[in-house]
Design an enzyme around this catalytic site. Structure first.
Site, short mmCIF file in Angstrom:
data_model
loop_
_atom_site.label_atom_id
_atom_site.label_comp_id
_atom_site.label_asym_id
_atom_site.label_seq_id
_atom_site.Cartn_x
_atom_site.Cartn_y
_atom_site.Cartn_z
CG HIS A 1 35.15 43.37 41.99
ND1 HIS A 1 36.30 42.75 42.84
CD2 HIS A 1 34.62 42.32 41.17
CE1 HIS A 1 36.42 41.98 42.26
NE2 HIS A 1 35.45 41.34 41.71
CG ASP B 1 36.40 44.63 45.54
OD1 ASP B 1 35.39 43.91 46.01
OD2 ASP B 1 37.04 44.24 44.83
CB SER C 1 37.00 39.56 39.25
OG SER C 1 36.34 38.99 40.34
#
Lengths: 407, 407
Positions: A370, A345, A129
């Site tokens: 994710h 995601d 991320s």
């Protein structure tokens, strides 16, 4: 462990230091042809990221790796000004990605100096991320410090032009809201809370029961969608169904008495810190059309966004800075970065999903949410993530080999 | 021309802007397969660097180049806080190489946006001395903005471990000093003034009469050494000879009534700005042994240096920062940088004098002083500098070709 760092790496007037936290595991480390896997901490408590990045633990033995998890300044316990860190824009002035990258660079130099046998060890940056963005940017700006980077679910291209938006209008009771809706603002908050819930659900649509943003069943999207099969029901039933769907995310444990629209994920995330970062460097335009997506149409209104930031933090965002400093789409001269993305995601669209060069590669995981690849091995892992992890380890071995060939 | 820039690119609390000066010449520019040659300004007035970088004018037509000379913040007319810029460490806080590179990046983006036809033009960074370091670092950190860099006489490796030092003790009258020697400090100043004079002379030991740091004859070192042939003379004669030698540098025009030990070069150089930079990021260790060099032995005393900096500017230097942020000797993952160095130049030893990779190349000019290659063509140019310039143009053409092949 903790290490002292300059609060400001890019100026010399402020000579204060602060304690940055980092975690080290070296039981698998071999000084001879081992490696240091360095997690570039993101917007939250580093122990939580450490627990949710089982991949590093799973490959530690094979790669003879020392694991280091570095906490990002202004998150967890790494607060430059303690409790005062978030008081005003003056104290927040040192919360930038460039400062965080400099912390990481100096931490690695310090570890190499102080841990016997580490001096000539290659280092690979790993992050997911925002941490994945940092891992990629770290390799771009400090290629002399890390031989490569695994950037999992890193939407580094979300800065140019992209999209999500808001939901519909509901009733406090049906949702068991802790604070009933009172104003137009409350309704806006509820809608954005719902929209964020769907986005978060998609982010953690993992193939097994997990506890990343919230405790959830396996494939939570499927669970949620069970309540949302018939769009022809009456409004009232639709709302009730929606409430049950939302409950999967917010109350899977059954322990919540009511739902709080001001919280959408684990408290391990540094909400304040990220809100400031989103108001300064991390300007990731989000908008929805209601046609190509499932949300209400909402344009990206930078002026309103900037005003809101000024109101909240006393700062104005600089949307062009990140592309300017980190290259935007024009990054082909860099090397040794893996961009992995899960196709389930929502952040997938902002990521790098095609090979740029032989050394700047993309791995797409069709069944991945994710940064699923960063999580620990699991019996229910789909084939595609096993394949992705194997590819990732293969690239890392190639980088280490290249490095050892040169030294 | 002038353009507004943020005073602080790396923080969001200070939202002030300032006017940065830059010069543009586009009479030779061709929108189709031309190039922008971008001079990364260093510690002085940009018009002076522009006049002393004839190389860019000489190759402009061949390369169909637009020439841009960007002034470095805190020098010339680009003062972030006007007359207050040097008042204290608070106002000086934004004088760093990182801020200057960010200015250059944003200036180029702005030029590409605002000059019709420039959007897709490749840009090559060119600079000499500190400007050469900036050109190299610019390519390293912003490879998406410049396709390559010519770093002439850039001692980027002077940050680790190197050497020059101090002279001998003389008498005020023999040197026609404007202010007679009074204290021990004055003697130290005189000695360092003399030593700096020899170093400066070597830097500008050009094959023709020139006016870079001072108006000088061709091959000034030869002229100066005519007075310094016999070390067996009496002390008095030695001093008189030395005085005449120094006069070549300080009074070749014959217009000076006395010599001022507080000035060693043209006033176009920003003495204050560079002194601050040397006290913060630009810590380039200098020491002499009296054995391997012609100077009195003087060790590098960082503690004393740091104390002096704190006294003068209220800041402490961070000697490890530049190697950390720009890679030190470990820069092989970068590309498209030419490091040119003249073997007559005292800064030669701090430069890159061997090829690092096929794309990170060194050009040594045996008969060259400080970035002779950047100066305009001259009838007295030695063969070696002609060869160096031809090589440089050849590399630039290769970069432009590569760039055009990709776009």
């Amino acid at each position: 462990r903790k290490e002292s760092f300059k609060v400001d790496h890019f100026g010399f007037d402020v000579n204060l230091t602060f304690k940055q936290r980092y975690l080290v595991a070296n039981q698998y480390w071999k000084k001879e042809n081992g490696v240091i896997l360095f997690y570039t901490g993101n917007e939250g408590d580093i122990t939580w990221f450490c627990k949710n990045t089982g991949f590093m633990w799973d490959v530690a033995e094979e790669l003879k790796a020392m694991l280091v998890f570095a906490e990002h300044r202004y998150y967890g316990e790494s607060l430059p000004f303690g409790n005062l860190s978030f008081t005003d824009s003056k104290h927040l002035n040192y919360l930038t990605s460039e400062q965080a990258l400099a912390d990481f660079a100096i931490l690695i130099e310090s570890l190499k100096k102080n841990i016997p046998g580490a001096r000539n060890s290659p280092v690979i940056a790993i992050g997911g991320s925002y941490g994945g963005m940092l891992a990629a940017w770290f390799r771009m700006k400090y290629p002399h410090i890390v031989i490569g980077a695994l950037a999992a679910s890193a939407p580094i291209w979300q800065f140019m032009d992209l999209v999500p938006c808001e939901g519909v209008q509901w009733i406090s009771e049906a949702f068991h809201l802790c604070n009933p809706l009172r104003s137009q603002t409350d309704i806006i908050v509820l809608k954005s809370w719902l929209a964020e819930t769907w986005v978060n659900l998609a982010m953690v649509d993992y193939p097994y029961s997990s506890d990343f943003l919230m405790p959830l069943p396996a494939w939570p999207i499927k669970e949620v969608c069970k309540y949302l099969t018939d769009p022809n029901e009456s409004d009232k039933v639709l709302i009730q169904n929606l409430s049950q769907a939302v409950n999967i995310y917010y109350n899977y444990s059954g322990e919540a008495n009511c739902l709080n629209t001001s919280q959408t994920a684990t408290s391990n995330l540094g909400i304040q810190g990220w809100s400031y970062q989103a108001c300064t460097e991390m300007v990731m335009p989000i908008c929805t059309t209601g046609i190509s997506d499932m949300f209400e149409p909402q344009e990206w209104d930078f002026a309103a966004y900037s005003d809101q930031c000024f109101l909240e933090w006393g700062v104005r965002p600089r949307p062009l800075w990140i592309p300017t400093v980190f290259g935007g789409k024009n990054i082909s001269s860099h090397s040794n970065i893996i961009f992995s993305n899960g196709a389930l995601d929502p952040w997938y669209a902002g990521g790098v999903n095609e090979n740029i060069t032989d050394n700047l590669v993309s791995i797409v995981i069709p069944d991945g949410a994710h940064h699923l690849d960063l999580r620990a091995r699991n019996i229910d892992d789909p084939q595609s993530v096993l394949f992705a992890r194997a590819k990732e380890v293969e690239y890392m071995k190639k980088w280490i080999e290249q490095f050892n060939g040169h030294h």
